[in-house]
Design a protein around this motif. Structure first.
Motif, PDB file in Angstrom:
ATOM      1  N   THR A   1       0.821  -1.295   0.122  1.00  0.00           N
ATOM      2  CA  THR A   1      -0.127   0.227   0.134  1.00  0.00           C
ATOM      3  C   THR A   1       0.904   1.300  -0.051  1.00  0.00           C
ATOM      4  OG1 THR A   1      -1.671  -1.256   1.316  1.00  0.00           O
ATOM      5  CG2 THR A   1      -1.877   1.140   1.302  1.00  0.00           C
ATOM      6  N   GLN A   2       2.027   1.149   0.653  1.00  0.00           N
ATOM      7  CA  GLN A   2       2.782   2.519   0.896  1.00  0.00           C
ATOM      8  C   GLN A   2       3.427   2.604  -0.377  1.00  0.00           C
ATOM      9  OE1 GLN A   2       3.163   4.379   3.729  1.00  0.00           O
ATOM     10  NE2 GLN A   2       4.709   5.788   2.509  1.00  0.00           N
ATOM     11  N   ALA A   3       4.107   1.468  -1.073  1.00  0.00           N
ATOM     12  CA  ALA A   3       4.702   1.445  -2.471  1.00  0.00           C
ATOM     13  C   ALA A   3       3.876   1.979  -3.440  1.00  0.00           C
ATOM     14  CB  ALA A   3       5.275   0.079  -2.639  1.00  0.00           C
ATOM     15  N   VAL A   4       2.644   1.441  -3.538  1.00  0.00           N
ATOM     16  CA  VAL A   4       1.704   1.823  -4.577  1.00  0.00           C
ATOM     17  C   VAL A   4       1.495   3.626  -4.363  1.00  0.00           C
ATOM     18  CG1 VAL A   4      -0.750   1.889  -5.457  1.00  0.00           C
ATOM     19  CG2 VAL A   4       0.481  -0.407  -5.058  1.00  0.00           C
ATOM     20  N   SER A   5       1.288   3.962  -3.121  1.00  0.00           N
ATOM     21  CA  SER A   5       0.882   5.497  -2.875  1.00  0.00           C
ATOM     22  C   SER A   5       2.169   6.392  -3.152  1.00  0.00           C
ATOM     23  CB  SER A   5       0.600   5.690  -1.372  1.00  0.00           C
ATOM     24  OG  SER A   5      -0.390   5.056  -0.991  1.00  0.00           O
ATOM     25  N   GLU A   6       3.337   5.842  -3.118  1.00  0.00           N
ATOM     26  CA  GLU A   6       4.519   6.757  -3.489  1.00  0.00           C
ATOM     27  C   GLU A   6       4.555   6.699  -4.721  1.00  0.00           C
ATOM     28  OE1 GLU A   6       7.591   4.829  -1.055  1.00  0.00           O
ATOM     29  OE2 GLU A   6       7.089   5.641   0.908  1.00  0.00           O
ATOM     30  N   SER A   7       4.441   5.373  -5.399  1.00  0.00           N
ATOM     31  CA  SER A   7       4.597   5.446  -7.006  1.00  0.00           C
ATOM     32  C   SER A   7       3.701   6.412  -7.666  1.00  0.00           C
ATOM     33  CB  SER A   7       4.529   3.765  -7.362  1.00  0.00           C
ATOM     34  OG  SER A   7       4.525   3.874  -8.900  1.00  0.00           O
ATOM     35  N   LEU A   8       2.356   6.384  -7.166  1.00  0.00           N
ATOM     36  CA  LEU A   8       1.441   7.366  -7.898  1.00  0.00           C
ATOM     37  C   LEU A   8       1.821   8.658  -7.642  1.00  0.00           C
ATOM     38  CD1 LEU A   8      -1.391   7.643  -8.941  1.00  0.00           C
ATOM     39  CD2 LEU A   8      -2.278   7.755  -6.518  1.00  0.00           C
TER      40      LEU A   8
END
Length: 245
Positions: free
Chosen positions: A135-142
Motif C-alpha cells: 500500500t505504501q509503495a503504490v501510494s508513493e509510486s502514484l
C-alpha cells in the motif's frame, strides 16, 4: 381421491420425527465440512489502507481557491483509474515478491469517495506486513508518476497505511449464514424427495393417471405393472397382487 401432490402436514410431521436424526446429521456434516475448508483451505487475508489528498490551491491571503477545489474533485476520480496502470504498478512489482502487475491488480483497490478530493488505496494480502508495504509503495509510486508525468505536485499522503485488526477474508459471519441456508435447503429437499416417494403417494399418482386416461381393467393391470416395475423392481409382484385382489 387425494391428489398425490397435496401436502399433508400431519404426515409431514410424522416424517420429520422419524427422520430427525438424518435431518440433524445433514447440517452437522455440512457445518463440519465448511469449518474444515475454512480453517485449512482459506488462509486469512488482511487489508491495509492509505488515504491520499489532492491539496487545493491557497491564495497569498490563506484563502482556498474553490474553483481549484472543484477541479481537484473531478481530477481525483480520474487518478483512481490511473492507479492500476503499468506505469504506477511496475516499480512496485519490481521491488516486491509479486511476479506480475496482474497479481497486484487483483489485490489492489482504489476508490474516490464521492464529492471529495480523497483517494483511498487498499491492498488485501495474506501477510499483513506485506499488505502495508505494498500500500505504501503504490501510494508513493502514484505520487511520483503524477509529479513526473503531468507535474502534479499537490498530491500527498495524509493517512499512512493502516492494517486491519481482523481478517477481511474469510468473513466468518457470512460463511455461517450461507452454511445455515444451505443446510435448510438440503433438509427441505431431502424431506420433499422422501415425502413424495412414499409408496402410497406413488399409488395415488397411479390412480390419477388411470382416472385421467380411463383405461380398461386389462390396460389398467398392464399399466400398473409397468408403473410399479419402474419404481419398485423388487417386490412389485406382491404389490400388484394386492391391487388386483
Amino acid at each position: 381421491m387425494r391428489q398425490s401432490n397435496d401436502l399433508d402436514l400431519t404426515e409431514l410431521y410424522k416424517l420429520v420425527r422419524q427422520k430427525r436424526k438424518v435431518l440433524i446429521f445433514i447440517p452437522v456434516l455440512c457445518s463440519v465440512c465448511v469449518l474444515i475448508y475454512v480453517l485449512t483451505g482459506c488462509p486469512p487475508s488482511y487489508q491495509s489502507t492509505a488515504v491520499l489528498y489532492l491539496m487545493p490551491q491557497v491564495s497569498d491571503t490563506g484563502e482556498v481557491d474553490y474553483s481549484s477545489q472543484q477541479a481537484n474533485t473531478k481530477l481525483a476520480a480520474n487518478i483512481v483509474s490511473l492507479i492500476t496502470q503499468d506505469a504506477v504498478l511496475d516499480p512496485v512489482v519490481e521491488n516486491s515478491d509479486l511476479d506480475t502487475t496482474d497479481e497486484l491488480r487483483k489485490i489492489l483497490k482504489a476508490v474516490n469517495p464521492e464529492g471529495t478530493e480523497l483517494i483511498e488505496i487498499t491492498v488485501v494480502h495474506k501477510d499483513p506486513l506485506e499488505a502495508k508495504q505494498l500500500t505504501q509503495a503504490v501510494s508513493e509510486s502514484l505520487i511520483s508518476v503524477m509529479s513526473d508525468r503531468i507535474h502534479l505536485n499537490n498530491l500527498m499522503i495524509i493517512s499512512d497505511p493502516v492494517i486491519s485488526d481482523d481478517p477481511v477474508f474469510p468473513d466468518y459471519l457470512q460463511v455461517l449464514v450461507y452454511t445455515i441456508a444451505f443446510c435448510l435447503v438440503a433438509d427441505f429437499l431431502y424431506l420433499y424427495i422422501l415425502y413424495f416417494s412414499q409408496p402410497e403417494r406413488l399409488r395415488d399418482a397411479y390412480d390419477i393417471r388411470i382416472y385421467r386416461y380411463e383405461l380398461t381393467k386389462q390396460e389398467e393391470q398392464y399399466y400398473l405393472w409397468s408403473f410399479l416395475h419402474q419404481r419398485y423392481p423388487r417386490g412389485c409382484t406382491c404389490f400388484l397382487q394386492q391391487r388386483i385382489d
